[in-house]
Design a protein around this motif. Structure first.
Motif, PDB file in Angstrom:
ATOM      1  N   LYS A  13     -86.909  -5.867  28.616  1.00  0.00           N
ATOM      2  CA  LYS A  13     -86.792  -4.977  27.741  1.00  0.00           C
ATOM      3  C   LYS A  13     -85.963  -4.467  26.976  1.00  0.00           C
ATOM      4  CE  LYS A  13     -91.178  -3.072  29.363  1.00  0.00           C
ATOM      5  NZ  LYS A  13     -91.519  -2.047  30.042  1.00  0.00           N
ATOM      6  N   PRO A  14     -85.589  -4.148  25.736  1.00  0.00           N
ATOM      7  CA  PRO A  14     -84.260  -3.706  25.058  1.00  0.00           C
ATOM      8  C   PRO A  14     -83.419  -2.372  26.237  1.00  0.00           C
ATOM      9  CG  PRO A  14     -85.587  -3.343  23.202  1.00  0.00           C
ATOM     10  CD  PRO A  14     -86.009  -4.121  24.330  1.00  0.00           C
ATOM     11  N   ALA A  15     -82.095  -1.896  26.354  1.00  0.00           N
ATOM     12  CA  ALA A  15     -81.969  -0.362  27.156  1.00  0.00           C
ATOM     13  C   ALA A  15     -82.334   0.278  25.816  1.00  0.00           C
ATOM     14  CB  ALA A  15     -80.685  -0.623  26.961  1.00  0.00           C
ATOM     15  N   PRO A  16     -82.593   1.652  26.603  1.00  0.00           N
ATOM     16  CA  PRO A  16     -83.184   3.333  24.838  1.00  0.00           C
ATOM     17  C   PRO A  16     -81.492   3.267  24.058  1.00  0.00           C
ATOM     18  CG  PRO A  16     -83.106   3.888  27.479  1.00  0.00           C
ATOM     19  CD  PRO A  16     -83.202   2.275  27.171  1.00  0.00           C
ATOM     20  N   PRO A  17     -82.165   4.166  23.594  1.00  0.00           N
ATOM     21  CA  PRO A  17     -80.294   4.580  23.038  1.00  0.00           C
ATOM     22  C   PRO A  17     -80.255   5.806  23.694  1.00  0.00           C
ATOM     23  CG  PRO A  17     -82.812   5.377  21.438  1.00  0.00           C
ATOM     24  CD  PRO A  17     -82.840   3.806  22.529  1.00  0.00           C
ATOM     25  N   PRO A  18     -78.785   5.713  22.871  1.00  0.00           N
ATOM     26  CA  PRO A  18     -78.032   6.712  23.828  1.00  0.00           C
ATOM     27  C   PRO A  18     -78.392   8.217  23.194  1.00  0.00           C
ATOM     28  CG  PRO A  18     -76.662   5.835  22.334  1.00  0.00           C
ATOM     29  CD  PRO A  18     -77.486   4.388  22.411  1.00  0.00           C
ATOM     30  N   TYR A  19     -78.025   9.498  23.978  1.00  0.00           N
ATOM     31  CA  TYR A  19     -78.104  11.127  23.387  1.00  0.00           C
ATOM     32  C   TYR A  19     -77.485  11.346  22.666  1.00  0.00           C
ATOM     33  CZ  TYR A  19     -82.796  11.140  26.436  1.00  0.00           C
ATOM     34  OH  TYR A  19     -84.146  10.709  27.591  1.00  0.00           O
ATOM     35  N   PRO A  20     -77.831  12.379  22.440  1.00  0.00           N
ATOM     36  CA  PRO A  20     -76.680  12.766  20.806  1.00  0.00           C
ATOM     37  C   PRO A  20     -75.759  13.563  22.171  1.00  0.00           C
ATOM     38  CG  PRO A  20     -78.655  13.288  20.068  1.00  0.00           C
ATOM     39  CD  PRO A  20     -79.479  12.739  21.125  1.00  0.00           C
ATOM     40  N   PRO A  21     -74.174  13.596  21.990  1.00  0.00           N
ATOM     41  CA  PRO A  21     -74.033  14.855  22.151  1.00  0.00           C
ATOM     42  C   PRO A  21     -73.655  15.647  22.741  1.00  0.00           C
ATOM     43  CG  PRO A  21     -72.607  13.553  20.722  1.00  0.00           C
ATOM     44  CD  PRO A  21     -73.766  12.316  20.607  1.00  0.00           C
ATOM     45  N   ALA A  22     -74.030  16.922  23.732  1.00  0.00           N
ATOM     46  CA  ALA A  22     -74.549  17.718  23.855  1.00  0.00           C
ATOM     47  C   ALA A  22     -73.122  18.722  23.212  1.00  0.00           C
ATOM     48  CB  ALA A  22     -74.082  18.273  25.423  1.00  0.00           C
ATOM     49  N   ASP A  23     -73.579  20.239  22.101  1.00  0.00           N
ATOM     50  CA  ASP A  23     -72.662  20.717  20.992  1.00  0.00           C
ATOM     51  C   ASP A  23     -72.499  22.102  22.604  1.00  0.00           C
ATOM     52  OD1 ASP A  23     -72.048  22.364  19.784  1.00  0.00           O
ATOM     53  OD2 ASP A  23     -74.012  23.502  18.971  1.00  0.00           O
ATOM     54  N   ASN A  24     -71.367  22.263  22.721  1.00  0.00           N
ATOM     55  CA  ASN A  24     -71.021  22.942  23.912  1.00  0.00           C
ATOM     56  C   ASN A  24     -69.784  23.847  23.103  1.00  0.00           C
ATOM     57  OD1 ASN A  24     -72.309  21.750  25.893  1.00  0.00           O
ATOM     58  ND2 ASN A  24     -69.751  20.420  26.220  1.00  0.00           N
ATOM     59  N   SER A  25     -70.503  24.926  22.261  1.00  0.00           N
ATOM     60  CA  SER A  25     -70.275  25.566  21.024  1.00  0.00           C
ATOM     61  C   SER A  25     -70.121  27.072  21.847  1.00  0.00           C
ATOM     62  CB  SER A  25     -70.603  25.836  20.030  1.00  0.00           C
ATOM     63  OG  SER A  25     -72.016  26.001  19.836  1.00  0.00           O
ATOM     64  N   ASN A  26     -71.256  27.255  22.743  1.00  0.00           N
ATOM     65  CA  ASN A  26     -71.935  28.469  23.248  1.00  0.00           C
ATOM     66  C   ASN A  26     -71.139  28.430  25.258  1.00  0.00           C
ATOM     67  OD1 ASN A  26     -72.439  29.603  21.332  1.00  0.00           O
ATOM     68  ND2 ASN A  26     -74.881  29.142  22.109  1.00  0.00           N
TER      69      ASN A  26
END
Length: 153
Positions: A13-26
């Motif tokens: 099985k292929p690895a799942p796609p990575p999560y998008p980077p978190a928005d740390n503006s707050n």
């Protein structure tokens, strides 16, 4: 059964796609989230949002619209052994009906059946004493106008 059937290969099985980077503006410099400064305490109300309670003063502009709720007119099937809430046709008041019982066709029919079955020694008069076999008359408690009838037969 062969053991090959029960083995599952994880490597296929292929690895799942990575999560998008978190928005740390707050996020502040201590790693805690801040939601901004609270609103000022003496802020005037926004346009179109005046006080809704008349005790707070009159509203500027706008018209008050009063809508009368429709009254409930029960169908003939709604009359039963219980008093119901309805509007009287005669005095136009919203009332809880008062009920009383009257001898109807069901009482006479059950009395005749009792006579035919041999209950002649006064037992055929029992249906005249029991409200379960009588018709129910609904009337207005204010003006005594008859509002409806529930007939047993």
């Amino acid at each position: 059964m062969s053991d090959d059937f029960l083995q599952v290969s994880v490597e296929d099985k292929p690895a799942p796609p990575p999560y998008p980077p978190a928005d740390n503006s707050n996020e502040n410099d201590q790693g805690q989230f801040s939601y901004g400064a609270p609103p000022p305490k003496n802020r005037p109300p926004e346009e179109g949002y005046g006080p809704t309670n008349p005790a707070y003063g009159p509203r500027s502009g706008g018209t008050t619209v009063i809508i009368n709720q429709p009254t409930f007119v029960p169908p003939k099937e709604a009359f039963n052994e219980e008093p119901i809430r309805m509007k009287c046709d005669a005095c136009h008041q919203e009332v809880l009906t008062s009920i009383h019982y009257e001898t109807g066709m069901m009482v006479y029919l059950i009395s005749i059946v009792c006579c035919v079955l041999g209950l002649v020694a006064g037992c055929c008069l029992i249906p005249f004493c029991v409200n379960i076999f009588k018709d129910v008359i609904h009337s207005c408690p204010n003006c005594r106008h008859q509002l409806g009838v529930m007939r047993r037969m």
